[in-house]
Every structure is written in C-alpha cells, then in structure tokens.
Design an enzyme around this catalytic site. Structure first.
Site, PDB file in Angstrom:
ATOM      1  N   ASP A  31      37.363  34.970  36.656  1.00  0.00           N
ATOM      2  CA  ASP A  31      36.715  36.725  37.251  1.00  0.00           C
ATOM      3  C   ASP A  31      35.744  36.641  36.288  1.00  0.00           C
ATOM      4  O   ASP A  31      35.648  37.415  35.952  1.00  0.00           O
ATOM      5  CB  ASP A  31      37.345  36.991  37.315  1.00  0.00           C
ATOM      6  CG  ASP A  31      38.504  37.453  36.266  1.00  0.00           C
ATOM      7  OD1 ASP A  31      38.751  36.800  35.413  1.00  0.00           O
ATOM      8  OD2 ASP A  31      39.180  38.098  36.252  1.00  0.00           O
TER       9      ASP A  31
ATOM     10  N   ARG B 104      45.247  21.045  22.915  1.00  0.00           N
ATOM     11  CA  ARG B 104      45.745  20.291  22.849  1.00  0.00           C
ATOM     12  C   ARG B 104      44.579  19.527  21.461  1.00  0.00           C
ATOM     13  O   ARG B 104      43.982  19.089  20.820  1.00  0.00           O
ATOM     14  CB  ARG B 104      45.716  19.557  23.448  1.00  0.00           C
ATOM     15  CG  ARG B 104      46.585  17.643  23.484  1.00  0.00           C
ATOM     16  CD  ARG B 104      46.791  16.750  25.054  1.00  0.00           C
ATOM     17  NE  ARG B 104      46.501  15.499  24.587  1.00  0.00           N
ATOM     18  CZ  ARG B 104      45.711  14.912  24.927  1.00  0.00           C
ATOM     19  NH1 ARG B 104      44.249  15.925  25.474  1.00  0.00           N
ATOM     20  NH2 ARG B 104      45.237  13.556  24.800  1.00  0.00           N
TER      21      ARG B 104
ATOM     22  N   ASP C 240      41.720  33.173  37.565  1.00  0.00           N
ATOM     23  CA  ASP C 240      41.370  34.144  38.588  1.00  0.00           C
ATOM     24  C   ASP C 240      39.184  33.889  38.515  1.00  0.00           C
ATOM     25  O   ASP C 240      39.195  34.355  39.718  1.00  0.00           O
ATOM     26  CB  ASP C 240      41.220  35.689  38.486  1.00  0.00           C
ATOM     27  CG  ASP C 240      42.503  36.471  38.068  1.00  0.00           C
ATOM     28  OD1 ASP C 240      43.564  35.607  39.031  1.00  0.00           O
ATOM     29  OD2 ASP C 240      43.594  37.271  37.862  1.00  0.00           O
TER      30      ASP C 240
ATOM     31  N   THR D 123      42.157  31.834  32.292  1.00  0.00           N
ATOM     32  CA  THR D 123      42.784  32.668  33.892  1.00  0.00           C
ATOM     33  C   THR D 123      42.757  32.057  35.343  1.00  0.00           C
ATOM     34  O   THR D 123      40.927  31.150  35.617  1.00  0.00           O
ATOM     35  CB  THR D 123      41.978  34.259  33.467  1.00  0.00           C
ATOM     36  OG1 THR D 123      42.411  34.607  35.079  1.00  0.00           O
ATOM     37  CG2 THR D 123      40.529  33.966  33.773  1.00  0.00           C
TER      38      THR D 123
ATOM     39  N   ASP E 191      39.021  38.187  30.036  1.00  0.00           N
ATOM     40  CA  ASP E 191      38.076  39.168  29.045  1.00  0.00           C
ATOM     41  C   ASP E 191      38.749  40.355  28.346  1.00  0.00           C
ATOM     42  O   ASP E 191      37.449  40.559  27.507  1.00  0.00           O
ATOM     43  CB  ASP E 191      37.483  39.883  30.767  1.00  0.00           C
ATOM     44  CG  ASP E 191      36.233  39.798  31.024  1.00  0.00           C
ATOM     45  OD1 ASP E 191      35.533  39.164  30.732  1.00  0.00           O
ATOM     46  OD2 ASP E 191      35.990  39.636  32.814  1.00  0.00           O
TER      47      ASP E 191
ATOM     48  N   GLY F 140      47.141  36.747  30.347  1.00  0.00           N
ATOM     49  CA  GLY F 140      47.995  36.250  31.593  1.00  0.00           C
ATOM     50  C   GLY F 140      47.687  34.802  31.739  1.00  0.00           C
ATOM     51  O   GLY F 140      47.151  33.981  31.293  1.00  0.00           O
TER      52      GLY F 140
ATOM     53  N   ARG G  45      50.832  40.022  26.088  1.00  0.00           N
ATOM     54  CA  ARG G  45      49.979  42.280  25.699  1.00  0.00           C
ATOM     55  C   ARG G  45      49.967  42.632  24.531  1.00  0.00           C
ATOM     56  O   ARG G  45      51.345  42.801  24.671  1.00  0.00           O
ATOM     57  CB  ARG G  45      49.443  41.691  26.935  1.00  0.00           C
ATOM     58  CG  ARG G  45      49.549  41.384  28.099  1.00  0.00           C
ATOM     59  CD  ARG G  45      49.301  42.395  29.709  1.00  0.00           C
ATOM     60  NE  ARG G  45      47.789  41.545  30.042  1.00  0.00           N
ATOM     61  CZ  ARG G  45      47.950  40.320  31.793  1.00  0.00           C
ATOM     62  NH1 ARG G  45      49.127  40.079  31.843  1.00  0.00           N
ATOM     63  NH2 ARG G  45      47.453  40.303  31.969  1.00  0.00           N
TER      64      ARG G  45
ATOM     65  N   ARG H 271      42.637  39.330  41.347  1.00  0.00           N
ATOM     66  CA  ARG H 271      42.118  40.188  41.066  1.00  0.00           C
ATOM     67  C   ARG H 271      40.881  40.916  42.157  1.00  0.00           C
ATOM     68  O   ARG H 271      41.338  40.852  43.181  1.00  0.00           O
ATOM     69  CB  ARG H 271      42.640  40.935  39.557  1.00  0.00           C
ATOM     70  CG  ARG H 271      43.561  40.491  38.842  1.00  0.00           C
ATOM     71  CD  ARG H 271      44.116  41.451  37.275  1.00  0.00           C
ATOM     72  NE  ARG H 271      43.773  40.075  36.815  1.00  0.00           N
ATOM     73  CZ  ARG H 271      43.761  40.734  35.381  1.00  0.00           C
ATOM     74  NH1 ARG H 271      43.881  41.717  35.128  1.00  0.00           N
ATOM     75  NH2 ARG H 271      43.400  39.967  34.240  1.00  0.00           N
TER      76      ARG H 271
HETATM   77  P1  ATP Z   1      43.808  38.013  32.207  1.00  0.00           P
HETATM   78  O1  ATP Z   1      42.807  37.849  32.605  1.00  0.00           O
HETATM   79  O2  ATP Z   1      44.719  36.931  32.572  1.00  0.00           O
HETATM   80  O3  ATP Z   1      44.978  39.358  32.508  1.00  0.00           O
HETATM   81  P2  ATP Z   1      42.748  39.294  29.932  1.00  0.00           P
HETATM   82  O4  ATP Z   1      42.414  38.271  28.947  1.00  0.00           O
HETATM   83  O5  ATP Z   1      41.893  39.750  30.352  1.00  0.00           O
HETATM   84  O6  ATP Z   1      43.371  37.759  30.574  1.00  0.00           O
HETATM   85  P3  ATP Z   1      44.367  41.703  28.899  1.00  0.00           P
HETATM   86  O7  ATP Z   1      45.887  41.953  28.792  1.00  0.00           O
HETATM   87  O8  ATP Z   1      43.295  42.259  29.958  1.00  0.00           O
HETATM   88  O9  ATP Z   1      44.586  40.228  29.505  1.00  0.00           O
HETATM   89  O10 ATP Z   1      43.929  41.788  27.054  1.00  0.00           O
HETATM   90  C1  ATP Z   1      45.055  40.871  26.373  1.00  0.00           C
HETATM   91  C2  ATP Z   1      45.029  41.563  25.620  1.00  0.00           C
HETATM   92  O11 ATP Z   1      43.492  41.310  24.599  1.00  0.00           O
HETATM   93  C3  ATP Z   1      45.882  43.017  24.744  1.00  0.00           C
HETATM   94  O12 ATP Z   1      46.846  42.220  25.396  1.00  0.00           O
HETATM   95  C4  ATP Z   1      44.731  43.718  23.900  1.00  0.00           C
HETATM   96  O13 ATP Z   1      45.547  42.631  22.492  1.00  0.00           O
HETATM   97  C5  ATP Z   1      43.113  42.235  24.050  1.00  0.00           C
HETATM   98  N1  ATP Z   1      42.818  43.927  24.200  1.00  0.00           N
HETATM   99  C6  ATP Z   1      42.076  43.934  25.623  1.00  0.00           C
HETATM  100  N2  ATP Z   1      41.007  44.886  25.070  1.00  0.00           N
HETATM  101  C7  ATP Z   1      40.709  45.139  24.243  1.00  0.00           C
HETATM  102  C8  ATP Z   1      39.670  45.777  23.818  1.00  0.00           C
HETATM  103  N3  ATP Z   1      38.626  46.704  24.479  1.00  0.00           N
HETATM  104  N4  ATP Z   1      39.913  45.820  21.759  1.00  0.00           N
HETATM  105  C9  ATP Z   1      40.542  44.775  20.999  1.00  0.00           C
HETATM  106  N5  ATP Z   1      41.280  44.287  21.932  1.00  0.00           N
HETATM  107  C10 ATP Z   1      41.727  44.247  23.208  1.00  0.00           C
END
Ligand code: ATP
Length: 322
Positions: free
Chosen positions: A131, A23, A129, A127, A105, A13, A74, A173
């Site tokens: 979190d 930057r 959140d 993020t 994460d 996100g 994603r 979340r």
């Molecule tokens: P937000 O908290 O804003 O959702 P996020 O980084 O947690 O951010 P995710 O959609 O969980 O968002 O992860 C982003 C991308 O990271 C995923 O689309 C995927 O490509 C990669 N990713 C997530 N989990 C794994 C994993 N276990 N191994 C490898 N790549 C991963």
C-alpha cells in the site's frame, strides 16, 4: 576516513522478507567499512537505546525466516516532537550517522521527522499490504499472497464438496492488491476491494447466478479487509440465494511464514541500496521498486504520491472468473 555507524530497525507491522533486508544492510555496511547497530523493537527501542552491534555472522540463517529478527513495535512516544528530539540525543550518544528504517508509511513519516531533526534516514518498504505509493512492490506482499492462496485452495476443497459459498477476508487494509491478485489465483467468483464500490445484487448475486447457469455449484467470494466485515455479507448471501455460505477471516497467518524467493531478493536488493545511499551521504530518502529497477525518492515526495489501483487487472479478473 572515519568509520561510519549505521543503525537498522524494523517498525510497524512485521512482514516476511524483513530479515533479508536486515541481513543485506548488515553485510553491505560491514563490507563497506561501516559499523552496524541493530535496534530492537523499532522506534521504541531507539528511544531506550536498546541496540547492539551486528556482525557478518549475527545475521546468518535469518533470510529464510518470517517475522523480524530485530522485533518490531509501534511507538506513540516517538511520534511526538519530544520523542524525536530524545531519539536524536540517543543517536548522538551512540555515534549513529544514519538509520535504515524498514516499515510502512507511518514508519516513513518517523524517518522523515528524524532526518529533518538531523539524523539521516533511509526507508525500505516492508509491509504485506503493498500500500505504499512510491514503490510497485513492498517486502512481504508475495509471501502473504502465496500463503493466502494455499489457505483458500484448502478452503475450496471443502467448499466444493458441500456445494457451498465461501466468503474469505484477506488482509491489505485500505489497499485491495492482495485481494485482487489472490482472487485471480484462486478463481474467485467476485472480488471486493476498497478502491471500487460494489453493488450487492449486481457484483455478487448476479455473478453467482450467471456462473450457476453455466454449471458452477460452489463459490469463493474474496473480500479485502478494507471493505468491511465478512460475517454479515455471508449471512446476506445465504439469505438471498439459499446457498449455504460460510465466512472465513484468514487474519494474521498471512503475515507469517518463510519468505518467498521474491521477498528474499527484493529485501536483499533494497537493503543493499539503502546502505549505499547513506554511505553516499544521502538521507531523507526511501527506496522502492519500479518494475525490476531499484529507485529512491525524497521521503516527502514519496509520501505525497498517490497509489493507482490496477483497474485493468480488476476488469480482466472479473471477465475470466466466471
Ligand atoms: P504498517 O503499514 O505495517 O502498519 P507502518 O510503518 O505504517 O507499518 P505505523 O504504526 O503507522 O506503521 O507507524 C510505525 C511507527 O512510526 C509509529 O509507531 C510511530 O512511532 C512512527 N510514526 C508514525 N507516524 C509518525 C509521524 N507522523 N511522525 C513521527 N513518527 C511517526
């Protein structure tokens, strides 16, 4: 010494302040003699070689803009062993020595997979959140809360004029931090967070009735996204109290807008440190903040940390929002 190439991407996100981090990565890298490649749309762009060289001036005037200039996405394909191997080949093809990954994460898990496959990565927590256990602060948190406060202040004007109750859902979340701090800032009568189970009668109705006895005629009930839908809760409150009750979901407006000073500075500092680490030859790390200090951890260690909900602040909020 051979010139290093560092790629930077934003993933998951979007969050206000990501641009400040981009930057800082670009300018720190270039000023330390590295070449910087900007990857579009996160790991998805990495898998497609969708990247371009960034100059000092290419990141001019992005620090004040919300969203991410590199776009985000994603990528289910990247989260597979084949996807990671493909990304490694692409990185080799572009001569990439390290990657800065700005995201949550999930993005950190991707950064760990890529590091373990031979491309050193450093994660930056981006993020709204807040979190992520390994940092006290995630980029975007402050802007999102300020936006929520502004929206709820507006809502409160009309809620007050009609002697109503407003049940407001904020993002976060599974994390109640946005609800907790925003709830304090807007004087919510009740704050519901996923970390603490609530009792409808005791934690909402009795609190409303108590404040009513002390002259209060309008109410804001703040609900974190992870608690559940607010529509049903508003109906239940109206049915139980007879007070006209409306539900409002603030939604994605919380993700946008010009980043606050705090997010611009946090993004800048973390971006700077991430590049320093890669240039020092340190990968498989995440940066973060403890209090005012910039810290860094091994990614696995960071992912295994547990978040502590600030119950002391929660208790205080309940005592004064009465
Ligand atoms: P937000 O908290 O804003 O959702 P996020 O980084 O947690 O951010 P995710 O959609 O969980 O968002 O992860 C982003 C991308 O990271 C995923 O689309 C995927 O490509 C990669 N990713 C997530 N989990 C794994 C994993 N276990 N191994 C490898 N790549 C991963």
């Amino acid at each position: 010494m051979e010139k290093k190439t560092i790629a930077v991407l934003t993933s998951g996100g979007d969050a206000p302040g990501m641009n400040a981090a981009i930057r800082a990565v670009v300018r720190t890298g270039i000023m330390h003699g590295a070449q910087i490649l900007g990857v579009r749309r996160g790991y998805n762009g990495l898998l497609h070689g969708d990247m371009l060289e960034l100059s000092l001036r290419s990141v001019s005037n992005i620090i004040g803009h919300g969203g991410t200039a590199l776009l985000t996405a994603r990528s289910p394909e990247f989260a597979t062993p084949e996807g990671v191997q493909k990304a490694v080949s692409i990185c080799r093809g572009f001569g990439i020595d390290g990657v800065v990954v700005i995201g949550g994460d999930g993005s950190f898990k991707g950064a760990r997979a890529l590091s373990q496959a031979g491309v050193p990565c450093v994660g930056i927590p981006g993020t709204i959140d807040n979190d992520i256990a390994s940092t006290d602060y995630t980029i975007g948190f402050d802007t999102a809360m300020n936006t929520a406060v502004e929206m709820i202040d507006r809502l409160r004007d009309t809620t007050e004029s009609h002697d109503r109750c407003s049940v407001v859902e904020v993002m976060g979340r599974r994390c109640g931090d946005i609800a907790l701090l925003t709830g304090i800032a807007v004087g919510a009568t009740a704050i519901l967070v996923p970390e603490i189970p609530y009792d409808f009668e005791k934690d909402i109705i009795q609190r409303m009735q108590f404040t009513q006895k002390h002259g209060k005629k309008h109410f804001v009930i703040l609900v974190a996204e992870g608690v559940g839908r607010v529509g049903g809760l508003a109906e239940a409150i109206e049915a139980r109290t007879g007070i006209e009750t409306r539900a409002t979901v603030l939604g994605h407006v919380q993700r946008g807008g010009s980043p606050t000073l705090r997010d611009r500075v946090a993004g800048s500092r973390m971006g700077y440190r991430a590049v320093e680490l890669l240039l020092e030859g340190k990968g498989n790390r995440v940066v973060g903040m403890h209090g005012d200090a910039i810290v860094d951890y091994d990614i696995t260690e960071a992912l295994e940390m547990k978040r502590e909900f600030r119950e002391d602040i929660y208790r205080m909020a309940l005592e004064i929002s009465i």
